[in-house]
Write a protein that holds these residues in place. Structure first.
Motif, PDB file in Angstrom:
ATOM      1  N   SER A 124     -15.611  62.486  58.611  1.00 24.49           N
ATOM      2  CA  SER A 124     -15.024  63.068  57.354  1.00 24.49           C
ATOM      3  C   SER A 124     -15.117  61.947  56.366  1.00 24.49           C
ATOM      4  N   TYR A 125     -14.376  62.298  55.134  1.00 27.20           N
ATOM      5  CA  TYR A 125     -14.647  61.628  54.018  1.00 27.20           C
ATOM      6  C   TYR A 125     -13.304  61.911  53.299  1.00 27.20           C
ATOM      7  N   PRO A 126     -12.899  60.982  52.235  1.00 27.48           N
ATOM      8  CA  PRO A 126     -11.788  61.458  51.379  1.00 27.48           C
ATOM      9  C   PRO A 126     -12.527  62.197  50.266  1.00 27.48           C
ATOM     10  N   PRO A 127     -11.494  63.092  49.581  1.00 30.26           N
ATOM     11  CA  PRO A 127     -10.146  63.066  49.821  1.00 30.26           C
ATOM     12  C   PRO A 127      -9.700  64.118  51.054  1.00 30.26           C
ATOM     13  N   GLY A 128     -10.529  65.154  51.249  1.00 27.74           N
ATOM     14  CA  GLY A 128     -10.094  65.918  52.335  1.00 27.74           C
ATOM     15  C   GLY A 128      -9.859  65.407  53.555  1.00 27.74           C
ATOM     16  N   GLY A 129     -10.730  64.270  54.115  1.00 25.19           N
ATOM     17  CA  GLY A 129     -10.425  63.567  55.167  1.00 25.19           C
ATOM     18  C   GLY A 129      -9.082  62.845  55.448  1.00 25.19           C
ATOM     19  N   ALA A 130      -8.587  62.138  54.382  1.00 23.38           N
ATOM     20  CA  ALA A 130      -7.348  61.660  54.133  1.00 23.38           C
ATOM     21  C   ALA A 130      -6.344  62.817  54.471  1.00 23.38           C
ATOM     22  N   THR A 131      -6.476  63.918  53.971  1.00 22.13           N
ATOM     23  CA  THR A 131      -5.327  65.170  54.245  1.00 22.13           C
ATOM     24  C   THR A 131      -5.263  65.331  55.939  1.00 22.13           C
ATOM     25  N   LEU A 132      -6.697  65.238  56.203  1.00 23.79           N
ATOM     26  CA  LEU A 132      -6.745  65.601  57.597  1.00 23.79           C
ATOM     27  C   LEU A 132      -5.880  64.580  58.368  1.00 23.79           C
ATOM     28  N   ILE A 133      -6.145  63.263  58.204  1.00 24.59           N
ATOM     29  CA  ILE A 133      -5.587  62.160  58.976  1.00 24.59           C
ATOM     30  C   ILE A 133      -4.055  62.437  58.866  1.00 24.59           C
ATOM     31  N   ARG A 134      -3.656  62.590  57.546  1.00 24.61           N
ATOM     32  CA  ARG A 134      -2.116  62.720  57.395  1.00 24.61           C
ATOM     33  C   ARG A 134      -1.663  63.863  58.265  1.00 24.61           C
ATOM     34  N   GLN A 135      -2.152  65.089  58.226  1.00 22.64           N
ATOM     35  CA  GLN A 135      -1.569  66.200  59.013  1.00 22.64           C
ATOM     36  C   GLN A 135      -1.564  65.809  60.380  1.00 22.64           C
ATOM     37  N   ILE A 136      -2.757  65.014  60.877  1.00 24.37           N
ATOM     38  CA  ILE A 136      -2.662  64.678  62.570  1.00 24.37           C
ATOM     39  C   ILE A 136      -1.591  63.800  62.728  1.00 24.37           C
ATOM     40  N   ARG A 137      -1.270  62.938  62.162  1.00 19.63           N
ATOM     41  CA  ARG A 137      -0.257  61.894  62.252  1.00 19.63           C
ATOM     42  C   ARG A 137       1.232  62.558  61.951  1.00 19.63           C
ATOM     43  N   ALA A 138       1.325  63.416  61.213  1.00 17.60           N
ATOM     44  CA  ALA A 138       2.550  64.084  60.884  1.00 17.60           C
ATOM     45  C   ALA A 138       2.897  65.026  62.066  1.00 17.60           C
ATOM     46  N   ALA A 139       1.807  65.474  62.847  1.00 17.97           N
ATOM     47  CA  ALA A 139       2.113  66.251  63.903  1.00 17.97           C
ATOM     48  C   ALA A 139       2.485  65.543  65.224  1.00 17.97           C
ATOM     49  N   GLY A 140       2.699  64.289  64.955  1.00 14.24           N
ATOM     50  CA  GLY A 140       3.175  63.425  66.008  1.00 14.24           C
ATOM     51  C   GLY A 140       2.021  62.757  67.111  1.00 14.24           C
ATOM     52  N   ILE A 141       0.831  62.920  66.320  1.00 17.69           N
ATOM     53  CA  ILE A 141      -0.430  62.531  67.241  1.00 17.69           C
ATOM     54  C   ILE A 141      -0.833  60.959  66.940  1.00 17.69           C
ATOM     55  N   GLY A 142      -0.194  60.114  67.774  1.00 17.10           N
ATOM     56  CA  GLY A 142      -0.585  58.662  67.423  1.00 17.10           C
ATOM     57  C   GLY A 142      -1.706  58.124  68.160  1.00 17.10           C
ATOM     58  N   LEU A 143      -2.813  58.654  68.604  1.00 12.44           N
ATOM     59  CA  LEU A 143      -3.910  58.233  69.095  1.00 12.44           C
ATOM     60  C   LEU A 143      -4.788  57.646  68.201  1.00 12.44           C
ATOM     61  N   PRO A 144      -5.393  56.393  68.766  1.00 12.96           N
ATOM     62  CA  PRO A 144      -6.320  55.574  67.895  1.00 12.96           C
ATOM     63  C   PRO A 144      -7.404  56.444  67.081  1.00 12.96           C
ATOM     64  N   MET A 145      -7.769  56.272  66.084  1.00  9.78           N
ATOM     65  CA  MET A 145      -8.636  56.968  65.374  1.00  9.78           C
ATOM     66  C   MET A 145      -9.957  55.956  64.960  1.00  9.78           C
TER      67      MET A 145
END
Length: 355
Positions: free
Chosen positions: A191-212
């Motif tokens: 992906s790419y910012p800005p939408g990609g950054a929103t995607l990453i934020r939501q993944i981390r907020a969901a408690g998914i700490g996997l490497p990316m």
């Protein structure tokens, strides 16, 4: 330069201006001073060709389009139609000899190479169950995700899961649920910012700490406000702007940007591309002894590991994409990026390089 592409195109212009300044201070090209002509396509697909034509009518002898195939491609075709060289940095593999014309040169390794590099790094790092999120917003991100999967499977790996995303979507709930069910050990953010950054934020907020691992579109820090303190995030990059690049001239280049503009560079790739595009043209013109496009193109076609500021660059008479340029790997830890691997050399692109 305005619109959504300005975050990429303004740094390209800054790099070009610095190269013009340096080359002119050293006597110019063929004894003549370089001039930088700019126009604004407003990131509007309906204005791309007219903006390119405006630059040509103002006297431009070479064209540097926007750093994207969808936005830059029409400008490159406008130049090619008039026998004018276009040199840019689109990730889409059609930005080159075959896709936009024989006078088009790409300084980007193109998204097939980028996706394959991500996969080669991840496999070597020991990951075995990647989950791939493929952003359909641009050809660049689509192809990068597709080639991650192709390279991964070519190395004998299996994908834990795949899904799509549309840059700008406000919710990533379905993608998050898919990751949680997959048993993945790595999340691939094609992906790419800005939408990609929103995607990453939501993944981390969901408690998914996997490497990316993400595409080079995440190079730099300009998007990190959306994901403060991000960790375990990796990006393949052409260069590092954080003072730890293995090439001293590039570290100095980024210091100059801050000195001359009053602000640090937000990303490495785009200003480097701007500088290197002027650098490449200047060298080819000097060797050709003329600004005639056909003669300059012939000299560009002779580039073999040409030592441009952004790294070794090779073209041939029918391949204008430097797919195998070595990359760095940058890791983000608590929001701080640093180089963790140098000279990552892609062995091959599945199905062959783009050309």
């Amino acid at each position: 330069m305005t619109g959504f592409m300005s975050v990429f195109d303004v740094p390209v212009e800054q790099g070009m201006a610095m190269a013009v300044k340096d080359i002119n201070a050293a006597g110019g090209v063929l004894g003549r001073q370089l001039e930088l002509i700019t126009t604004n396509n407003e990131s509007d697909p309906t204005k791309i060709q007219s903006a390119a034509q405006e630059a040509i009518e103002k006297g431009a002898q070479f064209v540097v389009p926007a750093c994207d195939y969808d936005i830059g491609g029409p400008a490159a075709r406008t130049a090619n139609d008039q026998g004018i060289i276009a040199i840019g940095c689109a990730g889409g593999p059609l930005f080159g000899y075959e896709g936009t014309g024989p006078m088009t040169y790409n300084l980007h390794q193109a998204s097939p190479g980028e996706g394959a590099t991500m996969a080669q790094w991840a496999f070597a790092a020991g990951y075995r169950k990647p989950f791939v999120i493929n952003d359909r917003g641009l050809e660049y991100s689509q192809v990068a995700g597709e080639y991650f999967t192709k390279k991964w499977q070519a190395m004998g790996g299996q994908i834990a899961g795949e899904t799509t995303y549309q840059n700008g979507d406000q919710s990533a709930a379905s993608q998050i649920a898919d990751i949680q069910r997959s048993g993945a050990d790595l999340v691939v953010i094609a992906s790419y910012p800005p939408g990609g950054a929103t995607l990453i934020r939501q993944i981390r907020a969901a408690g998914i700490g996997l490497p990316m691992v993400g595409t080079q579109a995440f190079d730099g820090t300009y998007w990190l406000d959306a994901v403060p303190d991000l960790s375990d995030f990796f990006v393949p990059v052409t260069a590092s702007l954080h003072g730890d690049d293995p090439v001293a001239a590039r570290n100095e280049f980024f210091r100059r940007i801050e000195q001359e503009t009053g602000s640090p560079a937000a990303s490495a790739f785009y200003p480097l591309t701007g500088y290197s595009s002027v650098q490449a043209l200047a060298r080819a013109i000097e060797r050709a002894g003329t600004t005639d496009s056909a003669a300059v193109s012939a000299e560009l076609d002779r580039f073999t590991d040409e030592d441009l500021l952004m790294g070794p660059t090779t073209y041939t008479a029918t391949c204008h994409i430097p797919s195998l340029r070595p990359q760095l790997i940058v890791e983000y830890t608590a929001g701080k990026p640093a180089v963790v691997q140098r000279d990552l050399a892609l062995t091959e692109v599945p199905g062959g390089a783009p050309c």
